[in-house]
Design an enzyme around this catalytic site. Structure first.
Site, short mmCIF file in Angstrom:
data_model
loop_
_atom_site.label_atom_id
_atom_site.label_comp_id
_atom_site.label_asym_id
_atom_site.label_seq_id
_atom_site.Cartn_x
_atom_site.Cartn_y
_atom_site.Cartn_z
CG ASP A 43 -1.82 1.20 1.29
OD1 ASP A 43 -2.95 1.07 0.78
OD2 ASP A 43 -1.42 2.27 1.79
CE1 TYR A 48 0.80 7.98 2.38
CE2 TYR A 48 1.23 5.69 1.83
CZ TYR A 48 0.43 6.65 2.42
OH TYR A 48 -0.72 6.27 3.05
CE LYS A 73 -3.61 4.75 0.60
NZ LYS A 73 -2.18 4.61 0.93
CG HIS A 104 -4.35 9.78 0.21
ND1 HIS A 104 -3.01 9.83 -0.06
CD2 HIS A 104 -4.44 9.30 1.47
CE1 HIS A 104 -2.33 9.39 0.99
NE2 HIS A 104 -3.17 9.07 1.93
#
Ligand code: NDP
Length: 273
Positions: A43, A48, A73, A104
């Site tokens: 994930d 990120y 996401k 998200h």
């Protein structure tokens, strides 16, 4: 490790591996370690900034693509631009098809998540995404989306751990056929030290992280714990072999305290994410 079947028939490993706060320069090594430990579900998120590291680990692993389940996401600031943002993620990951693509955060103040969803429906119809879902959607966000669009989300990825369970939201999601995916399933480590989990862990000769993860799995929740440490990665994966009694499950459920570790989706509006 067992799979769950999403509402469109796609299967997902119930226990996966999250990479929030994994630094980009360490991501390839950490995801390679996770794959070596046996994880097959990763994930990540555009926000990120480590999708490229995830992709490098996938490529280096030599594991057949169809054996892996990859989630990423849509950035909050790209909800008006979902098709292009998706293409950036797909390229960074170096894969043709993303298994699960999530909005998200709803960022209700932008008023864009329904538009983003319609773009994601098209990408799914074009075969570029196997399942689409949401993250951090509260009941009113789900109601808005369900009323305005065709596809019921496959998952709602929400903050969920013993001290913050969002039981009503989880039940509502499930009532629509939306699987619940727990993020920060260990409370970012904060749920691992109490007396109740310590007692259950002692009874099973297990660690507190393992019993918290076993509690999630028993509820039918998808979990994606993060660890940068290969010993703890394996420890977390081994939680799948632990079966707790009803009384033990209840003693962990009783730890609800209403304390979030993450943001409140009603107001969170990090468009830089
Ligand atoms: P977790 O609840 O997974 O906790 C991670 C923390 O727990 C780290 O500090 C880790 O330390 C520690 N830890 C992990 N395993 C053990 C263990 N066996 N014993 C002791 N400590 C342990 O928090 P996250 O917030 O990372 O959530 C997991 C995933 O959920 C994220 O990586 C991300 O993929 C997703 N997520 C999604 C969000 C969203 O908005 N959709 C928001 C937040 C997370 P160490 O690394 O040193 O082992």
């Amino acid at each position: 490790m067992s799979d769950l079947t999403l509402n469109n028939g796609v299967t997902i490993p119930q226990l996966g591996f999250g990479v929030f706060q994994v630094p980009p320069e360490e991501t390839q090594r950490i995801v390679e370690d996770a794959l070596e430990a046996g994880y097959r579900h990763i994930d990540t998120a555009a926000a990120y900034r480590n999708e490229a590291g995830v992709g490098a680990a996938i490529a280096a692993s030599g594991i057949p693509r169809e054996e892996l389940f990859i989630t990423t996401k849509l950035r909050n600031g790209e909800q008006g631009n979902a098709a292009e943002a998706f293409e950036d993620s797909r390229k960074a990951l170096g894969i043709d098809v993303v298994d699960l693509y999530l909005i998200h955060w709803p960022v209700p103040s932008q008023g864009l998540f329904t538009d983003a969803w319609k773009s994601m429906e098209k990408l799914q119809a074009a075969g570029q995404i196997r399942a689409i879902g949401v993250s951090n959607f509260l009941a009113d966000h789900l109601d808005t989306l369900l009323a305005a669009t065709e596809t019921v989300p496959a998952v709602n990825q929400i903050e969920l751990h013993p001290s913050f369970q969002q039981a009503e939201l989880a039940a509502k999601s499930r009532s629509h056929g939306i699987e619940v995916e727990a993020y920060s399933p260990l409370g970012q480590g904060g749920d691992l030290n109490g007396n109740a989990v310590t007692a259950v862990a002692a009874a099973h000769n297990a660690t507190t992280a393992q019993v918290v993860l076993a509690w999630h799995l028993a509820a039918g929740t998808i979990v994606i714990p993060k660890s940068a440490d290969s010993t703890r990665m394996r420890e977390n994966l081994a939680a799948a072999a632990i079966t707790l009694t009803a009384a033990e499950l209840d003693s962990i459920t009783a730890l609800e305290s209403g304390a979030r570790v993450g943001g409140d989706p009603a107001v969170a509006a990090w468009t830089q994410l």
